[in-house]
Design a protein around this motif. Structure first.
Motif, PDB file in Angstrom:
ATOM      1  N   UNK A  12       0.828  -1.199   0.000  1.00  0.00           N
ATOM      2  CA  UNK A  12       0.000   0.000   0.000  1.00  0.00           C
ATOM      3  C   UNK A  12       0.862   1.249   0.000  1.00  0.00           C
ATOM      4  N   UNK A  13       0.470   2.235  -0.794  1.00  0.00           N
ATOM      5  CA  UNK A  13       1.228   3.487  -0.876  1.00  0.00           C
ATOM      6  C   UNK A  13       0.291   4.609  -1.287  1.00  0.00           C
ATOM      7  N   UNK A  14       0.741   5.825  -1.079  1.00  0.00           N
ATOM      8  CA  UNK A  14      -0.043   6.992  -1.502  1.00  0.00           C
ATOM      9  C   UNK A  14       0.938   8.068  -1.955  1.00  0.00           C
ATOM     10  N   UNK A  15       0.845   9.268  -1.403  1.00  0.00           N
ATOM     11  CA  UNK A  15       1.707  10.369  -1.834  1.00  0.00           C
ATOM     12  C   UNK A  15       3.173   9.990  -1.695  1.00  0.00           C
ATOM     13  N   UNK A  16       3.946  10.206  -2.751  1.00  0.00           N
ATOM     14  CA  UNK A  16       5.358   9.846  -2.739  1.00  0.00           C
ATOM     15  C   UNK A  16       5.619   8.374  -2.946  1.00  0.00           C
ATOM     16  N   UNK A  17       4.553   7.588  -3.140  1.00  0.00           N
ATOM     17  CA  UNK A  17       4.715   6.142  -3.219  1.00  0.00           C
ATOM     18  C   UNK A  17       5.236   5.640  -4.547  1.00  0.00           C
ATOM     19  N   UNK A  18       5.079   6.409  -5.618  1.00  0.00           N
ATOM     20  CA  UNK A  18       5.533   5.929  -6.927  1.00  0.00           C
ATOM     21  C   UNK A  18       7.046   5.733  -6.922  1.00  0.00           C
ATOM     22  N   UNK A  19       7.757   6.694  -6.359  1.00  0.00           N
ATOM     23  CA  UNK A  19       9.223   6.570  -6.291  1.00  0.00           C
ATOM     24  C   UNK A  19       9.617   5.345  -5.472  1.00  0.00           C
ATOM     25  N   UNK A  20       8.947   5.138  -4.332  1.00  0.00           N
ATOM     26  CA  UNK A  20       9.260   3.977  -3.500  1.00  0.00           C
ATOM     27  C   UNK A  20       8.920   2.671  -4.215  1.00  0.00           C
ATOM     28  N   UNK A  21       7.811   2.649  -4.942  1.00  0.00           N
ATOM     29  CA  UNK A  21       7.431   1.441  -5.679  1.00  0.00           C
ATOM     30  C   UNK A  21       8.421   1.127  -6.792  1.00  0.00           C
ATOM     31  N   UNK A  22       8.911   2.143  -7.462  1.00  0.00           N
ATOM     32  CA  UNK A  22       9.925   1.907  -8.501  1.00  0.00           C
ATOM     33  C   UNK A  22      11.184   1.309  -7.896  1.00  0.00           C
ATOM     34  N   UNK A  23      11.597   1.821  -6.741  1.00  0.00           N
ATOM     35  CA  UNK A  23      12.782   1.273  -6.074  1.00  0.00           C
ATOM     36  C   UNK A  23      12.544  -0.171  -5.655  1.00  0.00           C
ATOM     37  N   UNK A  24      11.347  -0.462  -5.179  1.00  0.00           N
ATOM     38  CA  UNK A  24      11.005  -1.831  -4.780  1.00  0.00           C
ATOM     39  C   UNK A  24      11.002  -2.764  -5.987  1.00  0.00           C
TER      40      UNK A  24
END
Length: 340
Positions: A12-24
């Motif tokens: 689960x992610x929201x604001x700022x989560x796209x960058x974290x998801x790409x890293x994951x």
């Protein structure tokens, strides 16, 4: 209990989560032995490029979740706009249940579903985001024998979701986004003998049923809801009641769910909208009064001219005060959001 493998990862992610998801996604190996479900808050009616972004970010294929599709290891499934992303019998379910904290899809709905249907096989991951979506659902995953992994709040662009998740559950897996992929790979490959857990609570089953079938909250748990909260649902203005033993989580009769933090945020937005409407009305009143003042002057109606002038001045002064308040409030909120 026999050994099980943790072969379902829910993120689960929201604001700022796209960058974290790409890293994951970039750090998951091509033979990752678990299916990955991803829910990011999307506006209703929005189109999402996230499946393409994650497909390009790493070796695993990423796609939009499709109702009824089998969960396959080594694949990333991304929640569709305006649909919760749930699981049932090793398949994907995409219901249009009530919003949760103003969101559909919502991380809490996905986490609860995974906790109920897959139990100790689940790893729940909370990444960057504002407010607290995912915290209660992560608690359900842990209570059902699953694991919690949380992005280090210091590494997140928005620390709200990770911080609230860590306030709800204890976990040793608090990592920067770039290190979560390797940790998940190790956890997914390690068979575990999970300890016995209590059966899922009636409240957990009821909330999952509401998200899954969109049924009326009172119909699911007649007479079992908590006390009236004194608050109203921002979505439909219906009365909110506490959910089970959670005094800071609420649902309306239709089923819309709110955490206390999300409800406060929604009330702030309603307040700002009301003030904006009031400001517009004051500006229009001042403009109209000035027009009538000029007309009265041209016609030599001194008393009316004075009255309209006074009315215009009062409206203009009130608008000035309200505009200054709105500007100062927005500035303070912006400063608070970017403060480290």
């Amino acid at each position: 209990m026999s050994l099980v493998k943790r072969d379902l990862v829910v993120v689960g992610a929201s604001a700022g989560g796209i960058e974290a998801l790409r890293a994951l996604a970039a750090t998951l190996p091509p033979d990752f032995p678990a299916a990955v479900l991803v829910t990011v808050h999307l506006g209703i009616g929005a189109r999402s490029a996230l499946p393409l972004i994650l497909d390009r970010a790493g070796p695993l294929p990423a796609k939009s979740a499709e109702h009824g599709a089998d969960l396959a290891p080594g694949t990333i499934y991304v929640a569709s706009p305006d649909r919760h992303l749930l699981t049932a019998g090793g398949k994907i379910v995409l219901p249009r249940g009530p919003t949760e904290s103003g969101h559909r899809p919502a991380a809490n709905a996905m986490f609860r579903s995974a906790a109920l249907t897959e139990g100790p096989r689940v790893i729940g991951v909370v990444l960057s985001g504002m407010l607290d979506d995912g915290a209660a659902g992560l608690r359900a995953i842990v209570d059902r024998g699953g694991l919690a992994v949380v992005q280090d709040p210091a590494d997140a662009l928005f620390a709200g979701m990770p911080t609230n998740a860590l306030a709800e559950v204890e976990t040793e897996h608090v990592l920067p986004a770039a290190e979560i992929g390797a940790a998940l790979d190790k956890l997914a490959r390690t068979p575990v003998d999970p300890p016995p857990v209590a059966p899922p609570s009636d409240a957990l089953r009821a909330e999952d049923l509401i998200a899954r079938e969109g049924v009326d909250f009172q119909a699911v748990r007649p007479g079992e809801s908590g006390p009236a909260s004194g608050y109203t649902c921002p979505d439909r203005n219906g009365a909110l009641v506490a959910v089970g033993d959670a005094p800071e989580r609420y649902r309306c009769r239709i089923g819309h769910a709110w955490s206390a933090e999300a409800l406060l945020g929604a009330q702030d937005e309603e307040f700002e909208r009301a003030l904006s409407m009031a400001l517009r009305s004051l500006d229009e009143k001042a403009g109209l009064a000035r027009k009538l003042e000029r007309r009265s002057h041209d016609r030599g109606h001194g008393a009316l001219e004075e009255r309209y002038s006074r009315s215009a001045g009062e409206a203009a002064d009130a608008a000035k005060t309200l505009r200054r308040f709105l500007v100062d409030s927005v500035g303070a909120e912006t400063e608070e959001e970017v403060r480290p």
